[in-house]
Design a protein around this motif. Sequence first.
Motif, short mmCIF file in Angstrom:
data_model
loop_
_atom_site.label_atom_id
_atom_site.label_comp_id
_atom_site.label_asym_id
_atom_site.label_seq_id
_atom_site.Cartn_x
_atom_site.Cartn_y
_atom_site.Cartn_z
N THR A 92 2.06 -54.91 32.07
CA THR A 92 1.67 -56.41 32.80
C THR A 92 0.55 -56.33 34.15
O THR A 92 -0.67 -57.12 34.35
N ALA A 93 0.21 -54.92 34.70
CA ALA A 93 -0.58 -55.02 35.78
C ALA A 93 -2.10 -54.97 35.06
O ALA A 93 -2.81 -55.65 35.43
N LEU A 94 -1.99 -54.41 33.79
CA LEU A 94 -3.60 -54.22 32.86
C LEU A 94 -4.07 -55.76 32.09
O LEU A 94 -5.37 -56.25 32.64
N ASN A 95 -3.04 -56.19 32.14
CA ASN A 95 -3.27 -57.55 31.58
C ASN A 95 -4.03 -58.88 32.97
O ASN A 95 -4.30 -59.66 32.77
N GLN A 96 -3.02 -58.49 34.12
CA GLN A 96 -3.92 -59.48 35.20
C GLN A 96 -5.15 -58.89 35.74
O GLN A 96 -5.71 -59.62 35.81
N GLU A 97 -5.81 -57.63 35.94
CA GLU A 97 -6.67 -56.88 35.65
C GLU A 97 -7.65 -57.69 34.51
O GLU A 97 -8.75 -58.05 34.66
N ILE A 98 -7.23 -58.32 33.82
CA ILE A 98 -8.07 -58.90 32.56
C ILE A 98 -8.53 -60.11 32.20
O ILE A 98 -9.67 -60.77 32.68
N LEU A 168 -4.27 -62.67 25.93
CA LEU A 168 -5.35 -63.35 26.89
C LEU A 168 -6.73 -63.08 26.67
O LEU A 168 -6.99 -64.71 27.01
N TYR A 169 -7.43 -62.93 26.16
CA TYR A 169 -8.35 -62.95 25.25
C TYR A 169 -8.89 -64.14 24.41
O TYR A 169 -9.26 -64.89 24.12
N HIS A 170 -7.55 -64.10 23.23
CA HIS A 170 -7.14 -66.08 22.85
C HIS A 170 -7.25 -66.65 23.31
O HIS A 170 -7.91 -67.67 23.90
N HIS A 182 2.07 -66.32 33.91
CA HIS A 182 2.88 -65.66 33.21
C HIS A 182 2.56 -65.58 32.30
O HIS A 182 3.46 -64.39 31.77
N LEU A 183 1.47 -65.32 31.51
CA LEU A 183 1.47 -65.33 30.38
C LEU A 183 0.57 -63.59 30.27
O LEU A 183 1.50 -62.66 29.25
N PRO A 184 0.09 -63.14 31.95
CA PRO A 184 0.28 -61.12 31.72
C PRO A 184 1.40 -60.90 31.12
O PRO A 184 1.85 -59.35 30.58
N ALA A 187 2.99 -61.22 27.88
CA ALA A 187 2.72 -60.15 26.96
C ALA A 187 3.28 -59.33 26.60
O ALA A 187 2.92 -58.62 25.84
N ALA A 188 2.89 -58.75 27.93
CA ALA A 188 3.65 -57.57 28.00
C ALA A 188 5.05 -57.30 27.12
O ALA A 188 5.04 -56.54 26.92
N GLU A 189 5.42 -58.35 27.89
CA GLU A 189 6.85 -58.28 27.40
C GLU A 189 7.05 -58.12 26.14
O GLU A 189 8.06 -57.31 25.27
N ALA A 190 6.47 -58.38 25.44
CA ALA A 190 6.44 -58.76 23.38
C ALA A 190 5.71 -57.43 22.92
O ALA A 190 7.01 -57.24 22.57
N ALA A 191 4.61 -56.92 23.74
CA ALA A 191 4.25 -55.48 23.62
C ALA A 191 5.79 -54.67 23.34
O ALA A 191 4.94 -53.97 22.48
N VAL A 192 6.55 -55.00 24.31
CA VAL A 192 7.19 -53.26 25.02
C VAL A 192 8.23 -53.89 23.93
O VAL A 192 8.81 -53.08 23.16
#
Length: 208
Positions: A92-98, A168-170, A182-184, A187-192
Motif C-alpha cells: 500500500t505504501a509503495l502504491n501511494q508513492e507511485i 496505478l499505471y493503468h 483508495h486504489l493504492p 490494489a495492494a490487498e488484491a495482490a496479497v
Amino acid sequence: MTDSLDTTPDRRPGGRTARIRAQVLDAVRAELAEHGHEGLTMEGVATRAGVHRATVYRRWRDVGGLLVDVIDAAGEIAWEPPDTGSLRGDLTALNQEIQESLVVQPSFAVALMAASFHSEQAARAQTQLWTDRYAQCEIIVERAVERGELPAQPTDARSLLIAATAPLYHQLVLLRADPDPHLPKRAAEAAVLAAGAGAFSVRRTRPL
C-alpha cells in the motif's frame, strides 16, 4: 548563457559540472511535460537550461542521450522500499508513492514512457531502471515470507510486485483518469489475497 561544459577528468562531482547537469535535466523534464517527446529538442533544452547549446551537444550528443540521462538520474535517487511490518502495508505504501509521483507530473511521466518507444537508447535505460527497481523491491516479498505471510512454496516476487503496482499505471498513465485515493490500498490487498492463494507460487518441476 554559460560557457561550455568542463570535461577535465579531475572535475568536482558536486561542482560546476553537476550544476550544469542538474540545470539541463530539469530543462528536459520541463520540456517533456510541456511539449511531449515530439517537442523535445537540443536547442529548446539549452535555452531553458540557460547553457550554450554546444555544451548540450558535446555532453549529451542528441535527444536520446538526454532521455537516457534523465532516466539514469531517476535511478541515482537514494530510495528504500517501504517497511511497515506487513506485506499489505508495504505494498500500500509503495502504491501511494507511485500514485503521488504520477500525480505530481503526469504529463512528464506519459511523455517519458512514450519517448522510450521512439528512442532505443531510452528504451534500454528505462528497462534497466524498472528491472533495478523491481529487484530492489523484492525485499518486501522476502520479509513477508520470513513473517509467514506467504505460503511456504517459493513466491515469484517480481510477478507479485507487478500485480500490486500495475493498476496505478493503468489508471493514471493509460486511462489518464483522476487519482483514486483508495486504489493504492485496494490494489495492494488484491495482490496479497492472490499471493496468499498461491497465485504467484513458483511450482518446481520434478526431475524425470
